[in-house]
Design a protein around this motif. Structure first.
Motif, mmCIF file in Angstrom:
data_model
loop_
_atom_site.group_PDB
_atom_site.id
_atom_site.type_symbol
_atom_site.label_atom_id
_atom_site.label_comp_id
_atom_site.label_asym_id
_atom_site.label_seq_id
_atom_site.Cartn_x
_atom_site.Cartn_y
_atom_site.Cartn_z
ATOM 1 N N SER A 109 0.796 -1.135 -0.027
ATOM 2 C CA SER A 109 -0.108 0.008 0.093
ATOM 3 C C SER A 109 0.755 1.216 -0.041
ATOM 4 O O SER A 109 0.470 2.082 -0.786
ATOM 5 C CB SER A 109 -0.822 0.080 1.342
ATOM 6 O OG SER A 109 -1.759 1.154 1.185
ATOM 7 N N TYR A 110 1.938 1.482 0.722
ATOM 8 C CA TYR A 110 2.636 2.585 0.880
ATOM 9 C C TYR A 110 3.340 2.872 -0.275
ATOM 10 O O TYR A 110 3.716 3.873 -0.589
ATOM 11 C CB TYR A 110 3.642 2.389 2.115
ATOM 12 C CG TYR A 110 4.506 3.497 2.727
ATOM 13 C CD1 TYR A 110 3.776 4.581 3.436
ATOM 14 C CD2 TYR A 110 5.767 3.607 2.046
ATOM 15 C CE1 TYR A 110 4.575 5.628 3.599
ATOM 16 C CE2 TYR A 110 6.484 4.829 2.546
ATOM 17 C CZ TYR A 110 5.972 5.681 3.207
ATOM 18 O OH TYR A 110 6.607 6.976 3.523
ATOM 19 N N ALA A 111 3.855 1.800 -0.801
ATOM 20 C CA ALA A 111 4.754 1.926 -2.232
ATOM 21 C C ALA A 111 4.010 2.094 -3.531
ATOM 22 O O ALA A 111 4.197 2.183 -4.430
ATOM 23 C CB ALA A 111 5.502 0.693 -2.417
ATOM 24 N N ASP A 112 2.219 2.259 -3.151
ATOM 25 C CA ASP A 112 1.444 2.611 -4.332
ATOM 26 C C ASP A 112 1.402 1.522 -5.554
ATOM 27 O O ASP A 112 1.453 2.077 -6.618
ATOM 28 C CB ASP A 112 1.896 3.944 -4.904
ATOM 29 C CG ASP A 112 1.524 5.082 -3.605
ATOM 30 O OD1 ASP A 112 0.827 5.196 -3.042
ATOM 31 O OD2 ASP A 112 2.805 5.922 -3.682
ATOM 32 N N CYS A 113 1.406 0.508 -4.954
ATOM 33 C CA CYS A 113 1.453 -0.707 -6.151
ATOM 34 C C CYS A 113 0.132 -1.106 -6.519
ATOM 35 O O CYS A 113 -0.792 -1.459 -5.768
ATOM 36 C CB CYS A 113 2.228 -2.195 -5.396
ATOM 37 S SG CYS A 113 3.789 -1.779 -4.983
ATOM 38 N N GLU A 114 -0.180 -0.804 -7.693
ATOM 39 C CA GLU A 114 -1.318 -1.230 -8.410
ATOM 40 C C GLU A 114 -1.106 -2.763 -9.022
ATOM 41 O O GLU A 114 -2.520 -2.949 -9.385
ATOM 42 C CB GLU A 114 -1.717 -0.499 -9.423
ATOM 43 C CG GLU A 114 -2.009 1.251 -9.104
ATOM 44 C CD GLU A 114 -2.220 1.992 -10.153
ATOM 45 O OE1 GLU A 114 -2.409 1.689 -11.288
ATOM 46 O OE2 GLU A 114 -2.387 3.429 -10.076
ATOM 47 N N ALA A 115 -0.142 -3.176 -9.102
ATOM 48 C CA ALA A 115 0.004 -4.598 -9.553
ATOM 49 C C ALA A 115 1.109 -5.371 -8.460
ATOM 50 O O ALA A 115 1.956 -4.766 -8.069
ATOM 51 C CB ALA A 115 0.529 -4.793 -10.854
ATOM 52 N N MET A 201 12.878 -0.625 -5.121
ATOM 53 C CA MET A 201 12.526 0.030 -3.735
ATOM 54 C C MET A 201 12.337 -1.010 -2.516
ATOM 55 O O MET A 201 11.595 -1.947 -2.499
ATOM 56 C CB MET A 201 11.195 0.503 -3.660
ATOM 57 C CG MET A 201 10.702 1.613 -2.572
ATOM 58 S SD MET A 201 9.135 2.263 -2.602
ATOM 59 C CE MET A 201 9.120 2.753 -4.246
ATOM 60 N N ILE A 202 13.352 -1.224 -1.863
ATOM 61 C CA ILE A 202 13.821 -2.225 -0.953
ATOM 62 C C ILE A 202 13.488 -1.711 0.482
ATOM 63 O O ILE A 202 14.134 -0.736 0.966
ATOM 64 C CB ILE A 202 15.273 -2.934 -0.987
ATOM 65 C CG1 ILE A 202 15.541 -3.449 -2.278
ATOM 66 C CG2 ILE A 202 15.386 -3.708 0.203
ATOM 67 C CD1 ILE A 202 16.937 -3.933 -2.274
ATOM 68 N N PHE A 203 12.469 -2.356 1.050
ATOM 69 C CA PHE A 203 12.223 -1.862 2.349
ATOM 70 C C PHE A 203 13.103 -2.561 3.543
ATOM 71 O O PHE A 203 13.297 -3.770 3.464
ATOM 72 C CB PHE A 203 10.612 -2.220 2.875
ATOM 73 C CG PHE A 203 9.792 -1.192 2.143
ATOM 74 C CD1 PHE A 203 9.066 -0.249 2.975
ATOM 75 C CD2 PHE A 203 9.571 -1.176 0.778
ATOM 76 C CE1 PHE A 203 8.346 0.683 2.421
ATOM 77 C CE2 PHE A 203 8.544 -0.067 0.329
ATOM 78 C CZ PHE A 203 7.903 0.863 1.015
ATOM 79 N N THR A 204 13.440 -1.599 4.356
ATOM 80 C CA THR A 204 14.411 -1.944 5.391
ATOM 81 C C THR A 204 13.540 -3.214 6.253
ATOM 82 O O THR A 204 12.519 -2.942 6.256
ATOM 83 C CB THR A 204 14.876 -0.990 6.315
ATOM 84 O OG1 THR A 204 13.737 -0.153 7.043
ATOM 85 C CG2 THR A 204 15.581 0.152 5.634
ATOM 86 N N SER A 205 14.296 -3.923 7.011
ATOM 87 C CA SER A 205 13.917 -5.135 7.699
ATOM 88 C C SER A 205 12.993 -4.697 8.889
ATOM 89 O O SER A 205 12.271 -5.566 9.500
ATOM 90 C CB SER A 205 15.006 -6.289 8.070
ATOM 91 O OG SER A 205 15.960 -5.582 8.818
ATOM 92 N N GLY A 206 13.229 -3.425 9.220
ATOM 93 C CA GLY A 206 12.380 -3.089 10.415
ATOM 94 C C GLY A 206 12.705 -3.560 11.913
ATOM 95 O O GLY A 206 12.113 -3.669 12.799
ATOM 96 N N THR A 207 14.226 -3.686 11.901
ATOM 97 C CA THR A 207 14.641 -3.692 13.082
ATOM 98 C C THR A 207 14.453 -2.818 14.188
ATOM 99 O O THR A 207 14.754 -3.171 15.419
ATOM 100 C CB THR A 207 16.442 -4.145 13.107
ATOM 101 O OG1 THR A 207 16.942 -3.115 12.599
ATOM 102 C CG2 THR A 207 16.604 -5.543 12.176
ATOM 103 N N THR A 208 14.281 -1.595 13.812
ATOM 104 C CA THR A 208 14.225 -0.601 14.769
ATOM 105 C C THR A 208 12.934 0.300 14.447
ATOM 106 O O THR A 208 12.659 1.059 15.234
ATOM 107 C CB THR A 208 15.385 0.574 14.596
ATOM 108 O OG1 THR A 208 15.203 0.822 13.219
ATOM 109 C CG2 THR A 208 16.662 -0.304 14.964
ATOM 110 N N GLY A 209 12.034 -0.428 13.909
ATOM 111 C CA GLY A 209 10.678 0.543 14.146
ATOM 112 C C GLY A 209 10.089 -0.207 12.389
ATOM 113 O O GLY A 209 10.237 -0.849 11.905
#
Length: 654
Positions: A109-115, A201-209
């Motif tokens: 959703s955040y990355a605005d993916c339509e597909a 667009m690689i999302f960080t693994s979220g180790t800190t949030g």
């Protein structure tokens, strides 16, 4: 170390096109069919599939600038999809199958993916669970087939869905109308992509949030590929075993390294029962793994030897000792000891000290290689002499094990925001204890800091610990839709604050000493790097995972996940009664046993201060899991562990 930079095409699809023209019949992919048998695909076959699939994607609405979710683990179809997306000037947003539904929906959703592409129905169901959270998603493609029930559910959610195989056939049909013209259409589209255009667009693994979308450009990858040959000496036709999560930035780079250097990619899984037979089949020359994989393989060998026991175990331990000593003396002779103190080492003196022991140990080392080490390496296919560890710190004991058996395990350092490699151990001079030579594409400084805040941008001299900052064409374009966060890590002059603490050696190599953001500050003001203590404790055969805690407390505590098999065996051998495993962990003798382990490791003799002593600890019965306590890169998510085990942590400081 001298570097040479090669001129490469301006983007990744054009690099593939160039390599296909140079080695069309070389194998690029080896993937298992439904019967588990490897099938092989040449560069030309792969490229033809990319062109066809790009046409199919255009037919369902993918266009330049589109962000496309790509939720799948390593497989042949992933790479075809990746290159087809990039060939159209679109951007892929990858993630692995171990991602939780909340994480997957947030990113899509955040990355605005339509597909979006999904490996199987299980991954798609994570989206369908709360489809309202991804309102923009209209089209989905699955690599594997799904049940009629899931198809119906997808239809009810208003999604248009396709299967990879069907789309590929559709693309081939489009091309068959006029092959040369249709091929040129996609290649003309490739030419439109500028070096600074976002590739992924690689999302960080979220180790800190909350995960952040790291925008990496074609040039971020191309710039490091232009110098990678000085660090990785693979040859045309070599095979890479691909097992790391392909959405992870390091494995992503390796996919392009293989293409750049005209090598092949063989797909497997990071589980020994699957990986080792696959390696015996492929006989790869190269493999990348996270430290936990190398630890698991080494531990497996050691455990097998212990079960065998007797003369075999004694012989194994003897030759491991010989191999370790031989590797150390060789380092003395050939100048491979890291120079991390403010004063330079005397290389001629080192050579004199190491020469005689090195010569004397040589015959024993050769004997150990013939009787023991060669057999261990044969389990990995027999052709690997160099392997790569990335995605986390490699434990000293594990590094030493592979040095002893003659496997050159190269450790690197980097981060998602730098696409990723900042430094890499020189295979000709693999110095232990450091993460390698700084890449020639980087300016790197160690600067003075306080709690992660830069006090001065003046570089500190070798041997002095400070904050690592870098500037390079490899540095990301920024965080997607978060210029505020981008400005916090990249200053106006282009310097990226890595958040890592380190020391520069006199050989332009880096030693990572901790995370500035992970630094624990006790009530008396003492600053402590928990990762150093954790790394030391993990050397114990009885500790599987550990997290040190104690921010704003009088002393340090720790959560410890014991190595269950080893601990149960210890209890049986020492007559410690228990009805179940959780009951065993509450036994006073077991608690005393771990107190003894900790007190023997965290000592002044091992370089630890009094304030770094672990005063209290809790034994956790359940292993940390990816997606729960660990990120997909198998890093501890400290904030999440602190939330999950709040009760246990609070009890440590009562």
């Amino acid at each position: 170390m001298k570097f040479t930079k090669r001129t490469l095409p301006k983007n990744l699809p054009l690099l593939l096109k160039e390599r296909v023209s140079q080695c069309p019949s070389v194998y690029l992919q080896a993937a298992k069919d439904k019967n588990g048998v490897y099938q092989y695909y040449t560069y030309q076959e792969f490229y033809d599939a990319v062109i066809a699939f790009a046409h199919a994607l255009r037919s369902i609405g993918v266009q330049r600038g589109s962000n496309i979710a790509l939720m799948s683990d390593n497989r042949r179809e992933w790479f075809i999809t990746d290159y087809a997306i990039l060939s159209l000037g679109a951007v892929d947003v990858p993630r692995g199958c171990d991602s939780m539904g909340t994480e997957m929906r947030f990113i899509t959703s955040y990355a605005d993916c339509e597909a979006g592409f999904f490996e199987n129905e299980k991954q798609l169901l994570k989206i369908l669970e709360k489809k309202d959270e991804v309102p923009l998603l209209k089209t989905v493609v699955l690599f594997d087939t799904m049940s009629a029930e899931t198809e119906a559910k997808a239809g009810e959610s208003g999604l248009s869905f396709y299967y990879f195989a069907d789309l590929l056939e559709k693309g081939k049909a489009i091309i068959s109308e006029n092959p040369e013209e249709k091929k040129k259409e996609i290649e003309d589209e490739m030419e439109k992509t500028a070096p600074d255009d976002v590739a992924t667009m690689i999302f960080t693994s979220g180790t800190t949030g909350t995960p952040k979308g790291v925008m990496l450009t074609h040039n971020n990858y191309i710039s490091q590929l232009s110098v990678i040959h000085d660090f990785i000496n693979c040859k045309e036709g070599d095979w890479w075993m691909t097992i790391l999560p392909v959405w992870h930035v390091f494995e992503r780079l390796i996919q392009y390294v293989a293409v750049h250097m005209k090598c092949g990619l063989a797909y497997s899984k990071p589980a020994a029962p699957i990986l080792l037979p696959d390696m015996a089949t492929i006989r790869p020359q190269w493999i990348c793994g996270v430290p936990r994989l190398w630890e698991a393989l080494a531990t497996g060998v050691i455990r097998t030897m212990k079960k065998t026991g007797g003369a075999t175990l004694k012989l194994f331990n003897f030759f491991i000792g010989v191999g370790s000593r031989y590797a150390l003396m060789r380092d003395y002779v050939f100048g491979n000891l890291p120079q991390l103190s403010p004063k330079k080492r005397c290389r001629p003196l080192d050579s004199v000290i190491g020469f005689l022991p090195w010569i004397l140990l040589f015959p024993l080392h050769k004997l150990g290689d013939a009787l023991v080490f060669k057999k261990i390496r044969a389990k990995m296919g027999g052709r690997i002499s160099i392997a790569i560890s990335g995605g986390g710190a490699l434990q000293k004991e594990i590094d030493n094990f592979y040095r002893a058996i003659g496997l050159n395990l190269l450790e690197g350092y980097g981060m998602s925001e730098t696409a990723p490699v900042i430094s890499f151990r020189d295979y000709r001079h693999p110095r232990p204890g450091v993460v390698g030579v700084v890449f020639p594409t980087f300016e790197l400084r160690i600067v003075e800091e306080e709690h992660g805040i830069i006090k001065s941008m003046d570089p500190l001299p070798p041997g002095k610990q400070g904050l690592i900052v870098v500037r390079s064409p490899q540095v990301m374009k920024g965080y997607y839709k978060r210029p505020d966060l981008t400005e916090k890590v990249i200053d106006k002059d282009g310097w990226l604050n890595t958040g890592d603490l380190g020391i520069m050696s006199h050989d332009n190599e880096i030693k990572i000493t901790g995370r500035a953001k992970d630094t624990i500050v006790l009530l008396d003001g003492e600053n402590i790097e928990p990762s150093v203590i954790e790394g030391a404790l993990l050397a114990s055969d009885f500790i599987e995972s550990v997290m040190v805690t104690g921010q704003d407390k009088k002393y340090l505590g720790a959560l410890i996940v014991p190595s269950k098999d080893n601990l149960v065996l210890y209890a049986e051998e020492n007559g410690i009664p228990h009805d179940n495993y959780e009951g065993l962990l509450k036994n006073e003798k077991i608690h005393s046993f771990f107190e003894k382990i900790i007190s023997q490791i965290i000592t002044s003799a091992n370089g630890f201060r009094i304030c770094e002593k672990i005063y209290k600890f809790a034994l956790i019965p359940k292993s940390f899991e990816a997606g729960v306590e660990l990120s997909a890169k198998l890093e501890m998510m400290r904030y999440k562990i602190a939330e999950m085990y709040k009760k246990e942590i609070d009890a440590l400081f009562e």
